[in-house]
Design a protein around this motif. Structure first.
Motif, mmCIF file in Angstrom:
data_model
loop_
_atom_site.group_PDB
_atom_site.id
_atom_site.type_symbol
_atom_site.label_atom_id
_atom_site.label_comp_id
_atom_site.label_asym_id
_atom_site.label_seq_id
_atom_site.Cartn_x
_atom_site.Cartn_y
_atom_site.Cartn_z
ATOM 1 N N GLY A 46 0.777 -1.229 0.000
ATOM 2 C CA GLY A 46 0.000 0.000 0.000
ATOM 3 C C GLY A 46 0.811 1.283 0.000
ATOM 4 N N ALA A 47 2.121 1.212 0.186
ATOM 5 C CA ALA A 47 2.954 2.424 0.196
ATOM 6 C C ALA A 47 3.097 2.948 -1.233
ATOM 7 C CB ALA A 47 4.319 2.129 0.794
ATOM 8 N N ARG A 48 3.301 4.281 -1.363
ATOM 9 C CA ARG A 48 3.339 4.869 -2.690
ATOM 10 C C ARG A 48 4.008 6.240 -2.658
ATOM 11 N NH1 ARG A 48 -1.519 4.498 -0.226
ATOM 12 N NH2 ARG A 48 -2.707 6.397 0.104
ATOM 13 N N THR A 49 4.374 6.707 -3.839
ATOM 14 C CA THR A 49 4.914 8.047 -3.980
ATOM 15 C C THR A 49 3.776 9.059 -3.993
ATOM 16 O OG1 THR A 49 4.756 8.171 -6.401
ATOM 17 C CG2 THR A 49 6.760 7.151 -5.481
ATOM 18 N N ALA A 50 4.132 10.330 -3.841
ATOM 19 C CA ALA A 50 3.227 11.430 -4.152
ATOM 20 C C ALA A 50 3.241 11.617 -5.675
ATOM 21 C CB ALA A 50 3.702 12.702 -3.456
ATOM 22 N N TRP A 51 2.332 12.427 -6.178
ATOM 23 C CA TRP A 51 2.400 12.824 -7.587
ATOM 24 C C TRP A 51 3.744 13.523 -7.799
ATOM 25 C CZ3 TRP A 51 -0.858 11.364 -11.301
ATOM 26 C CH2 TRP A 51 -2.134 10.925 -10.933
ATOM 27 N N HIS A 52 4.404 13.225 -8.902
ATOM 28 C CA HIS A 52 5.677 13.858 -9.210
ATOM 29 C C HIS A 52 5.973 13.736 -10.693
ATOM 30 C CE1 HIS A 52 6.712 9.621 -8.588
ATOM 31 N NE2 HIS A 52 7.834 9.848 -9.268
ATOM 32 N N ARG A 53 7.001 14.462 -11.120
ATOM 33 C CA ARG A 53 7.450 14.398 -12.515
ATOM 34 C C ARG A 53 8.967 14.562 -12.538
ATOM 35 N NH1 ARG A 53 5.220 20.271 -14.667
ATOM 36 N NH2 ARG A 53 6.338 21.500 -13.101
ATOM 37 N N HIS A 54 9.572 14.122 -13.641
ATOM 38 C CA HIS A 54 11.026 14.152 -13.791
ATOM 39 C C HIS A 54 11.393 14.962 -15.034
ATOM 40 C CE1 HIS A 54 11.251 11.015 -10.750
ATOM 41 N NE2 HIS A 54 10.228 10.463 -11.368
ATOM 42 N N PRO A 55 12.435 15.792 -14.948
ATOM 43 C CA PRO A 55 12.774 16.661 -16.073
ATOM 44 C C PRO A 55 13.102 15.909 -17.361
ATOM 45 C CG PRO A 55 14.486 16.777 -14.377
ATOM 46 C CD PRO A 55 13.343 15.992 -13.806
ATOM 47 N N HIS A 56 13.703 14.736 -17.241
ATOM 48 C CA HIS A 56 14.074 13.958 -18.430
ATOM 49 C C HIS A 56 13.374 12.607 -18.479
ATOM 50 C CE1 HIS A 56 17.095 16.864 -19.577
ATOM 51 N NE2 HIS A 56 17.538 16.856 -18.343
ATOM 52 N N GLY A 57 12.298 12.433 -17.703
ATOM 53 C CA GLY A 57 11.585 11.167 -17.681
ATOM 54 C C GLY A 57 12.188 10.202 -16.664
ATOM 55 N N GLN A 58 11.593 9.015 -16.604
ATOM 56 C CA GLN A 58 12.032 8.003 -15.641
ATOM 57 C C GLN A 58 11.750 6.610 -16.188
ATOM 58 O OE1 GLN A 58 9.605 7.403 -12.045
ATOM 59 N NE2 GLN A 58 11.498 7.448 -10.853
ATOM 60 N N VAL A 59 12.674 5.701 -15.939
ATOM 61 C CA VAL A 59 12.461 4.280 -16.208
ATOM 62 C C VAL A 59 12.299 3.581 -14.862
ATOM 63 C CG1 VAL A 59 13.482 2.145 -17.080
ATOM 64 C CG2 VAL A 59 13.814 4.288 -18.339
ATOM 65 N N LEU A 60 11.237 2.796 -14.736
ATOM 66 C CA LEU A 60 11.039 1.930 -13.574
ATOM 67 C C LEU A 60 11.093 0.501 -14.059
ATOM 68 C CD1 LEU A 60 7.904 3.601 -11.931
ATOM 69 C CD2 LEU A 60 10.308 3.948 -11.321
ATOM 70 N N HIS A 61 11.878 -0.328 -13.407
ATOM 71 C CA HIS A 61 11.888 -1.771 -13.706
ATOM 72 C C HIS A 61 11.507 -2.490 -12.421
ATOM 73 C CE1 HIS A 61 12.749 -5.523 -15.619
ATOM 74 N NE2 HIS A 61 13.431 -5.866 -14.547
ATOM 75 N N ILE A 62 10.366 -3.170 -12.443
ATOM 76 C CA ILE A 62 9.858 -3.854 -11.258
ATOM 77 C C ILE A 62 10.659 -5.140 -11.075
ATOM 78 C CG2 ILE A 62 7.815 -4.729 -10.060
ATOM 79 C CD1 ILE A 62 7.793 -1.664 -11.459
ATOM 80 N N THR A 63 11.323 -5.273 -9.926
ATOM 81 C CA THR A 63 12.162 -6.449 -9.680
ATOM 82 C C THR A 63 11.471 -7.499 -8.833
ATOM 83 O OG1 THR A 63 13.220 -5.375 -7.784
ATOM 84 C CG2 THR A 63 14.308 -5.147 -9.926
ATOM 85 N N GLU A 64 10.487 -7.078 -8.016
ATOM 86 C CA GLU A 64 9.724 -8.068 -7.241
ATOM 87 C C GLU A 64 8.407 -7.472 -6.790
ATOM 88 O OE1 GLU A 64 11.895 -9.343 -3.758
ATOM 89 O OE2 GLU A 64 12.649 -7.340 -3.402
ATOM 90 N N GLU A 91 6.001 14.373 -17.258
ATOM 91 C CA GLU A 91 4.705 13.697 -17.097
ATOM 92 C C GLU A 91 4.428 13.432 -15.612
ATOM 93 O OE1 GLU A 91 2.455 10.255 -19.476
ATOM 94 O OE2 GLU A 91 4.385 9.605 -18.655
ATOM 95 N N TRP A 92 3.338 14.006 -15.097
ATOM 96 C CA TRP A 92 2.945 13.780 -13.705
ATOM 97 C C TRP A 92 2.480 12.346 -13.540
ATOM 98 C CZ3 TRP A 92 3.953 16.901 -9.757
ATOM 99 C CH2 TRP A 92 4.241 18.232 -10.027
ATOM 100 N N HIS A 93 2.949 11.683 -12.472
ATOM 101 C CA HIS A 93 2.603 10.281 -12.235
ATOM 102 C C HIS A 93 2.876 9.928 -10.774
ATOM 103 C CE1 HIS A 93 6.954 10.228 -12.762
ATOM 104 N NE2 HIS A 93 6.978 9.038 -12.172
ATOM 105 N N TRP A 94 2.447 8.742 -10.383
ATOM 106 C CA TRP A 94 2.795 8.173 -9.077
ATOM 107 C C TRP A 94 2.944 6.676 -9.260
ATOM 108 C CZ3 TRP A 94 -0.224 4.427 -6.867
ATOM 109 C CH2 TRP A 94 -1.544 4.331 -7.293
#
Length: 131
Positions: A46-64, A91-94
């Motif tokens: 249930g834990a999560r980030t706040a809404w946020h954005r990155h100047p050059h984007g972001q890659v997330l790779h889910i490991t588990e 791009e705003w996301h969480w």
């Protein structure tokens, strides 16, 4: 070539940027001129980030585990170990763990020229997170 054998201590995710228990481990922050930053981020159920954005984007790779991601205006989507998410520049996301499941991902960003890696917005409420 440089081999890093020791890492900074794990850092708790600050309450102004995260809901629930989140731990951040810096994996890579090479010296200039590189602006690459990589973290392993561990979310309790249930834990999560706040809404946020990155100047050059972001890659997330889910490991588990199992997580949730959402871009502003889009649906909440489930992600699982092995999935990779690209969020475009500005791009705003969480993202975070699904209710009842832990989730860990590698997060890769390029810092802006001033060193900024993220702009932070408001926390994600429980209704949005459980959608």
């Amino acid at each position: 070539m440089e081999i890093t054998r020791t890492r900074p201590d794990s850092q708790a995710g600050p309450a102004e940027h995260f809901t629930g228990t989140v731990w951040l481990d810096e994996v890579a922050a090479p010296p200039a001129p590189s602006r690459l930053r990589m973290f392993s981020v561990h979310f309790a159920p249930g834990a999560r980030t706040a809404w946020h954005r990155h100047p050059h984007g972001q890659v997330l790779h889910i490991t588990e585990g199992v997580g949730l991601v959402q871009r502003r205006g889009g649906p909440v989507e489930r992600v699982k170990a092995g999935d990779t998410v690209w969020t475009g520049p500005g791009e705003w996301h969480w993202h975070g763990a699904a209710p009842g499941a832990f989730m860990t991902h590698l997060a890769v960003v390029e810092a802006a020229a001033d060193g900024t890696t993220a702009d932070w917005g408001c926390l994600v409420d429980d209704d949005t997170h459980s959608a």
